[in-house]
Every structure is written in C-alpha cells, then in structure tokens.
Design a protein around this motif. Structure first.
Motif, PDB file in Angstrom:
ATOM      1  N   ARG A   1      12.498 -50.066 -13.239  1.00 27.13           N
ATOM      2  CA  ARG A   1      11.684 -50.097 -11.964  1.00 27.13           C
ATOM      3  C   ARG A   1      11.768 -49.626 -10.179  1.00 27.13           C
ATOM      4  NH1 ARG A   1       9.703 -54.268 -15.343  1.00 27.13           N
ATOM      5  NH2 ARG A   1      10.036 -56.039 -14.075  1.00 27.13           N
ATOM      6  N   ALA A   2      13.086 -50.818 -10.044  1.00 28.96           N
ATOM      7  CA  ALA A   2      13.180 -50.363  -8.438  1.00 28.96           C
ATOM      8  C   ALA A   2      13.801 -49.071  -8.542  1.00 28.96           C
ATOM      9  CB  ALA A   2      14.241 -51.454  -8.687  1.00 28.96           C
ATOM     10  N   LEU A   3      15.113 -48.684  -9.069  1.00 29.09           N
ATOM     11  CA  LEU A   3      14.649 -46.797  -9.519  1.00 29.09           C
ATOM     12  C   LEU A   3      14.123 -45.563  -9.151  1.00 29.09           C
ATOM     13  CD1 LEU A   3      17.578 -47.391 -12.156  1.00 29.09           C
ATOM     14  CD2 LEU A   3      17.715 -46.691  -9.216  1.00 29.09           C
TER      15      LEU A   3
ATOM     16  N   TRP B   1      25.295 -27.072 -27.844  1.00 28.50           N
ATOM     17  CA  TRP B   1      24.256 -27.616 -27.103  1.00 28.50           C
ATOM     18  C   TRP B   1      22.938 -27.671 -27.233  1.00 28.50           C
ATOM     19  CZ3 TRP B   1      26.754 -28.923 -23.106  1.00 28.50           C
ATOM     20  CH2 TRP B   1      28.074 -28.285 -22.332  1.00 28.50           C
ATOM     21  N   ASP B   2      23.032 -26.640 -28.788  1.00 31.08           N
ATOM     22  CA  ASP B   2      21.735 -26.858 -29.878  1.00 31.08           C
ATOM     23  C   ASP B   2      21.694 -28.407 -29.734  1.00 31.08           C
ATOM     24  OD1 ASP B   2      21.214 -24.512 -29.729  1.00 31.08           O
ATOM     25  OD2 ASP B   2      22.408 -23.567 -31.658  1.00 31.08           O
ATOM     26  N   ALA B   3      22.611 -29.888 -30.550  1.00 30.15           N
ATOM     27  CA  ALA B   3      22.890 -30.255 -31.071  1.00 30.15           C
ATOM     28  C   ALA B   3      21.753 -30.802 -29.885  1.00 30.15           C
ATOM     29  CB  ALA B   3      24.186 -30.984 -31.567  1.00 30.15           C
ATOM     30  N   ALA B   4      22.917 -31.754 -28.600  1.00 26.57           N
ATOM     31  CA  ALA B   4      22.224 -32.134 -27.183  1.00 26.57           C
ATOM     32  C   ALA B   4      20.684 -31.470 -26.937  1.00 26.57           C
ATOM     33  CB  ALA B   4      22.950 -32.336 -26.128  1.00 26.57           C
ATOM     34  N   ALA B   5      20.320 -30.953 -27.614  1.00 28.28           N
ATOM     35  CA  ALA B   5      18.785 -30.784 -27.518  1.00 28.28           C
ATOM     36  C   ALA B   5      18.008 -31.468 -27.618  1.00 28.28           C
ATOM     37  CB  ALA B   5      18.172 -28.943 -27.365  1.00 28.28           C
ATOM     38  N   THR B   6      18.362 -31.502 -29.223  1.00 29.18           N
ATOM     39  CA  THR B   6      17.715 -32.787 -29.539  1.00 29.18           C
ATOM     40  C   THR B   6      17.364 -33.736 -29.681  1.00 29.18           C
ATOM     41  OG1 THR B   6      18.885 -33.758 -31.307  1.00 29.18           O
ATOM     42  CG2 THR B   6      18.151 -31.435 -31.778  1.00 29.18           C
ATOM     43  N   LEU B   7      18.245 -34.289 -28.553  1.00 23.36           N
ATOM     44  CA  LEU B   7      18.750 -35.730 -27.332  1.00 23.36           C
ATOM     45  C   LEU B   7      17.972 -35.858 -27.102  1.00 23.36           C
ATOM     46  CD1 LEU B   7      22.729 -36.192 -27.886  1.00 23.36           C
ATOM     47  CD2 LEU B   7      20.589 -37.267 -29.101  1.00 23.36           C
ATOM     48  N   GLY B   8      17.244 -34.963 -25.903  1.00 15.10           N
ATOM     49  CA  GLY B   8      15.671 -35.114 -25.247  1.00 15.10           C
ATOM     50  C   GLY B   8      15.044 -35.134 -25.536  1.00 15.10           C
ATOM     51  N   HIS B   9      14.621 -35.161 -27.169  1.00 21.33           N
ATOM     52  CA  HIS B   9      13.139 -34.850 -27.097  1.00 21.33           C
ATOM     53  C   HIS B   9      12.650 -36.754 -27.808  1.00 21.33           C
ATOM     54  CE1 HIS B   9      14.181 -30.601 -29.151  1.00 21.33           C
ATOM     55  NE2 HIS B   9      13.822 -30.326 -28.142  1.00 21.33           N
ATOM     56  N   CYS B  10      12.650 -37.566 -26.397  1.00 19.68           N
ATOM     57  CA  CYS B  10      12.670 -39.147 -26.590  1.00 19.68           C
ATOM     58  C   CYS B  10      10.900 -39.121 -26.369  1.00 19.68           C
ATOM     59  CB  CYS B  10      14.106 -39.019 -24.598  1.00 19.68           C
ATOM     60  SG  CYS B  10      13.211 -40.783 -25.194  1.00 19.68           S
ATOM     61  N   THR B  11      11.023 -39.698 -26.877  1.00 21.29           N
ATOM     62  CA  THR B  11       9.271 -40.450 -26.911  1.00 21.29           C
ATOM     63  C   THR B  11       8.853 -42.508 -26.608  1.00 21.29           C
ATOM     64  OG1 THR B  11       9.903 -41.649 -28.781  1.00 21.29           O
ATOM     65  CG2 THR B  11       8.706 -39.357 -29.415  1.00 21.29           C
ATOM     66  N   ALA B  12      10.589 -42.676 -25.560  1.00 19.44           N
ATOM     67  CA  ALA B  12      10.415 -43.484 -24.713  1.00 19.44           C
ATOM     68  C   ALA B  12       9.370 -42.951 -23.633  1.00 19.44           C
ATOM     69  CB  ALA B  12      12.004 -44.170 -24.641  1.00 19.44           C
ATOM     70  N   PRO B  13       8.812 -44.804 -23.328  1.00 19.25           N
ATOM     71  CA  PRO B  13       7.800 -44.457 -21.888  1.00 19.25           C
ATOM     72  C   PRO B  13       8.004 -44.241 -20.854  1.00 19.25           C
ATOM     73  CG  PRO B  13       8.343 -46.817 -23.116  1.00 19.25           C
ATOM     74  CD  PRO B  13       8.508 -45.662 -23.869  1.00 19.25           C
ATOM     75  N   VAL B  14       7.583 -43.074 -20.511  1.00 13.55           N
ATOM     76  CA  VAL B  14       7.303 -42.968 -18.078  1.00 13.55           C
ATOM     77  C   VAL B  14       7.177 -43.860 -17.884  1.00 13.55           C
ATOM     78  CG1 VAL B  14       7.272 -40.985 -17.079  1.00 13.55           C
ATOM     79  CG2 VAL B  14       7.325 -40.747 -18.740  1.00 13.55           C
ATOM     80  N   ILE B  15       8.038 -44.235 -16.873  1.00 10.72           N
ATOM     81  CA  ILE B  15       7.724 -44.932 -16.188  1.00 10.72           C
ATOM     82  C   ILE B  15       7.577 -44.595 -14.646  1.00 10.72           C
ATOM     83  CG2 ILE B  15       8.029 -47.324 -14.847  1.00 10.72           C
ATOM     84  CD1 ILE B  15       9.713 -46.877 -17.936  1.00 10.72           C
ATOM     85  N   GLU B  16       5.925 -44.740 -13.992  1.00 16.65           N
ATOM     86  CA  GLU B  16       6.142 -45.003 -12.900  1.00 16.65           C
ATOM     87  C   GLU B  16       6.467 -45.363 -11.559  1.00 16.65           C
ATOM     88  OE1 GLU B  16       4.158 -41.276 -11.969  1.00 16.65           O
ATOM     89  OE2 GLU B  16       4.295 -40.863 -14.265  1.00 16.65           O
ATOM     90  N   PRO B  17       6.885 -44.455 -10.879  1.00 20.06           N
ATOM     91  CA  PRO B  17       6.963 -45.712  -9.114  1.00 20.06           C
ATOM     92  C   PRO B  17       5.707 -46.443  -8.853  1.00 20.06           C
ATOM     93  CG  PRO B  17       7.321 -43.110  -9.077  1.00 20.06           C
ATOM     94  CD  PRO B  17       6.035 -43.569 -10.107  1.00 20.06           C
ATOM     95  N   ASP B  18       5.221 -47.553  -8.855  1.00 26.30           N
ATOM     96  CA  ASP B  18       4.067 -48.631  -7.941  1.00 26.30           C
ATOM     97  C   ASP B  18       3.825 -48.675  -6.695  1.00 26.30           C
ATOM     98  OD1 ASP B  18       2.777 -51.118  -8.570  1.00 26.30           O
ATOM     99  OD2 ASP B  18       3.960 -51.264  -7.047  1.00 26.30           O
TER     100      ASP B  18
END
Length: 517
Positions: free
Chosen positions: A431-433, A469-486
């Motif tokens: 959150r600080a970041l 690079w094809d393999a690495a691109a799959t690691l970018g398909h992330c479903t983790a929540p996005v934290i917006e700045p407070d």
C-alpha cells in the motif's frame, strides 16, 4: 522410467536459496528454502562461502525428493539464478581460494575510484575513461565498490598470493555451474556488470581494451553463453552429491535481475516492474541501450538474446525491515517478519522519517559513504511509528529512482505496476508503494518470480515453448487483485516526500563531508 516433466530451478539470494520443481505450465509443484550465512567481518565487507551455497542446494533437493516421487527421473533440466556482482576466485580445479565477496562487499571503493578517475571529471569519472567505457560497455563501475572489477583489483593488491593462484574469476552463478558441470561459463548479464564486456549490438564479448585498463587477464574470464543454452550435463560427482541423474542438462541461467525480469511477466519493450527483496530495483526491457550516468543506472545486456535490460538498483529494501525486527530482538525469518509488521497502525503526519541507506546507496546517488537515519523522533514515538517509518522510507526511497526511470523514452506507465520479490508479501509495504508512486500496483509473485523466470529460460530446452519470451509472457497473465493508491495516504506521502528531499540533501552533504567508510 518416467519421461522428464519437471525443471529444477534454484534461485540463490543473499540469505538463502529457493529451490523448486516447476511443471510445464510454469507452476511451482513444490518448493523449499535453505538458508546460509552472510559474514560481515568488517566495515564494508560482506562474504559467503561458496561451499555453503552448494551444501544448501543439496539439502534442498533432498527435501524436494522426499515430497516428489522419482524426482531424479522426472527432472529434465537444472537452471540457476543467483545474486550478481560477486567474485569467486577459483583455481584450475574450480576450488574457491578464499570466501566469495558478494554484492554487498564495498571494500574496493577507493581502488575503483582511483582506476576510473582522471581530469576533467564527469559525474565523478575521468572524462576520457568514461567516454570509452560508455561506448563499449554502456556504463562504468559504480563508485561504491560493489562491482566485480574493484573486487578483482582488491584481491590483486591485498592478497597477491591468492590472485596469482586464481585461474577463474567468477560470479556466484558461474561457480555453481562450474561445480555442477565442470564447465567455466558466464552469461552476458554477469559479464556486463564486470564492465569488461563490449555490449554493442553484434559485437558482444569480452573487450581487450577494457580488460587492459583494469589489468585483468582475459584468460581468467569465463566464456559467455546464452542463458537458455545447455552448458553441459551434471557430472557424476555433482549428480551424486545432489541426488540427481548424471548427465541431467544444466542451462546457462542468469543473474537475479535478468531472471526476475522474465519471471515478472513484464517482458514487452518499455514495460517496467519493481522487485523488492533484500535490495530492490526498478527494471524493464528496452529496444536500445539506455544510460543515465548522473543517476547511476543503465541497461545491461540480459542473459537471453542480449536484450537491453534497464536496472536501477537500490542497496537496501527488505533488509531494512528485517534490520528493524532484529533491533527489537525479533528473528528475521518470513513468519517472524510477518508477525512483527502485522499491526503497525495508520500513517500519521508526525511519524519520523527514515532513510534506508544502511549499506550506502547505488541509485540515484552512487555513494558508499551514505548511512541510514531516522529524522524527527520524539518521546511519544515507539515501535509502531518506527515500523511505519521504515516501511514508508523504503517506499519513498523507491520513488526517488522511479521518478527518473519512468520518464525514460519508451517507458510504459500504463496499467498496474507488477511487484515481485519476498518483501512485497507485506501488505503495508504494498500500500505504501502504491501511495508513494501514485499508481496502481499488482503483486505478481512474492517469493517465486526468480524461480519461475529461471524455469521459463529452460522451457524451450524442454520443448514446452518455442522461445523464452513466449513462456515468460504467460507469467504476465496474472489474476491477482490490483491495489489502487489510497488518496489520503497518497497526499500525506507526497507532502512527506517533499520534506524528505531537504533532509536527504543535507544528509548526503554530511556523510560526504565526514568521509564515512
């Protein structure tokens, strides 16, 4: 015997190695962590025993084998990632002749300043030297003494009998591969950070000119291989020690920066990510060489395909948070740190300020003499305020470099910023970041980005992907929540960052005047 369906990836950090068995979808099937000691024998000195790295690897593989049936038969490739800017002096047989100097070792600061100086000066370097080093290597060794040429010069000057017996000057990963295969190799990322490599497109390789400047014999430097290439198979001796099959392919691998960049999934040109671990860095691939000599960051040549990879490193991040826990008598393992920082309260306008320069700084102020500080302490302050100050201090120190890197031509600032590294398991820091950088962030991977990036490097060798690079691109398909700045925290941190500019400027002058070393 079953067909190999796992990659064994090992990520060697400053405090320990994470070892994982990774499957075809780059999911970590099982993972263990084995710690090893960091020795700080004197001011500005930081060493480790290479044998401790190897022993930790063997222990961890044994633990994985207890979890995974027929691990030796299922392992199709071994790949290492490791901390960078270390120096292992090895003899002809590959035996270390002294403890390894790791990246935190800065005893050679005065030596490297002398070797890179001259008149007239530009950004603290001799102008003629700097022009040549930039043209060939796209940069020059840090003034703070952390880069390998300074360490080489220190051994030559202070331990001449060791230097005379040294056949191979190696980074951490390089020695591990030598121990595993008998082959003396490095990858372009480690070679670039010796500042002895010509990184111009189409001319990549060791530079006789640069090596001559430092007096480093070219025949002591390892051959440069691509990180996705198979170096050789495990020797019978190494396989026996690790409990794996002789001949199991070992890849060239990469340094932690290259491998984590791949593991972040942010591999498009200009895409940036932030890694916060023991140290921290803002990093991303670019379509050209980038250099900011006055802020001490540049692109290096990545271990795969010689792609330019921008790296802007700060010396202390998660280690500052661990330091505070130890100062209060708490252990600094992951579980203890989580408990220590669980309840820290809401940020307050009169919280103390913290400068996380506990080991000097690299970017954007290349200065070994800087030291950490609290500013604005009062009698009311206690553990919660100090915890908030350290957490905020790491985040605002990150903004100091982010404000520069994010303005580079071609840098992408759209979408959430991927966060990786063990320290971003701390939700207060995340959150600080977000508030400090005033942009949404997404925690891609807290502990295993390096491990998964290493596995992506081995994916083509396993037939799992056409390219890294094809393999690495799959690691970018992330479903983790996005934290917006407070908004409230963002506004408070913006005001405190403005105050911190004045504090920081005064402290830089103070430590330079005192000549702390």
């Amino acid at each position: 015997m079953t067909d190999p369906d796992l990659i064994l990836a090992a990520d060697f950090g400053t405090s320990g190695v994470k070892i994982g068995a990774v499957g075809p979808d780059l999911t970590v099937v099982a993972a263990v962590t084995e710690r090893y000691p960091l020795h700080l024998p004197a001011q500005s000195r930081a060493e480790q025993r290479p044998e401790d790295w190897w022993a930790a690897l063997a222990r961890g593989i044994a633990r994985l084998g207890a979890e995974i049936p027929d691990l030796p038969g299922r392992t199709g490739a071994v790949v290492f990632a490791a901390q960078m800017c270390g120096l292992v002096c090895a003899d002809d047989a590959g035996h270390p002749l002294r403890p390894a100097m790791v990246w935190l070792d800065k005893r050679s600061a005065s030596l490297i300043r002398g070797k890179t100086g001259g008149f007239p000066k530009v950004a603290g370097y001799g102008a003629r030297f700097l022009a040549r080093s930039i043209r060939l290597a796209n940069g020059a060794p840090s003034h703070n003494g952390m880069d390998p040429p300074g360490k080489m010069l220190w051994v030559a000057a202070n331990e001449p009998e060791i230097y005379a017996r040294t056949a191979h000057l190696l980074d951490v990963k390089d020695w591990l591969i030598l121990r595993a295969t008998g082959e003396v190799t490095t990858t372009a990322d480690s070679a670039n950070l010796t500042w002895l490599m010509d990184t111009r497109r189409g001319r990549e390789g060791w530079s006789p000119q640069l090596a001559a400047h430092y007096g480093i014999p070219l025949d002591r430097l390892p051959r440069i291989v691509d990180g996705a290439s198979v170096v050789e198979g495990l020797t019978a001796q190494a396989a026996g020690q690790l409990g794996l099959r002789p001949g199991t392919p070992v890849l060239g691998g990469g340094g932690d920066v290259s491998v984590t960049a791949i593991g972040s999934g942010a591999v498009a040109d200009g895409a940036l990510h932030l890694c916060v671990s023991t140290s921290s860095w803002v990093s991303g691939f670019f379509d050209r060489r980038v250099l900011n000599a006055f802020a001490s960051y540049a692109t290096i040549t990545a271990s795969i395909d010689h792609r330019p990879l921008l790296i802007a490193t700060q010396e202390v991040a998660g280690s500052a948070m661990a330091w505070l826990a130890r100062a209060f008598g708490q252990p600094d393992d992951d579980a203890a740190l989580d408990a220590f920082y669980r309840e820290i309260g809401a940020p307050a306008p009169d919280d103390p300020y913290f400068l996380p320069w506990l080991a000097g700084e690299r970017v954007p102020a290349d200065e070994e003499r800087l030291r950490g500080a609290f500013h604005g302490l009062n009698l009311r302050h206690g553990p919660p305020e100090l915890k908030r100050a350290v957490t905020e201090g790491v985040a605002l120190n990150t903004r100091w470099v982010w404000d520069l890197v994010s303005k580079e031509r071609g840098a992408r600032t759209d979408g959430p910023l991927p966060l990786v590294g063990g320290a971003v398991a701390n939700p207060h820091l995340v959150r600080a970041l977000a508030a400090a950088l005033d942009r949404p962030v997404q925690v891609r991977d807290t502990a295993y980005a390096g491990m998964r990036g290493a596995a992506a490097m081995a994916a083509p060798a396993m037939g799992w992907s056409d390219t890294v690079w094809d393999a690495a691109a799959t690691l970018g398909h992330c479903t983790a929540p996005v934290i917006e700045p407070d908004p409230q925290q963002r506004d408070l941190m913006a005001r405190r960052y403005d105050d911190l500019k004045h504090i920081r400027k005064a402290l830089v002058k103070l430590y330079k005047r005192q000549g702390t070393a």
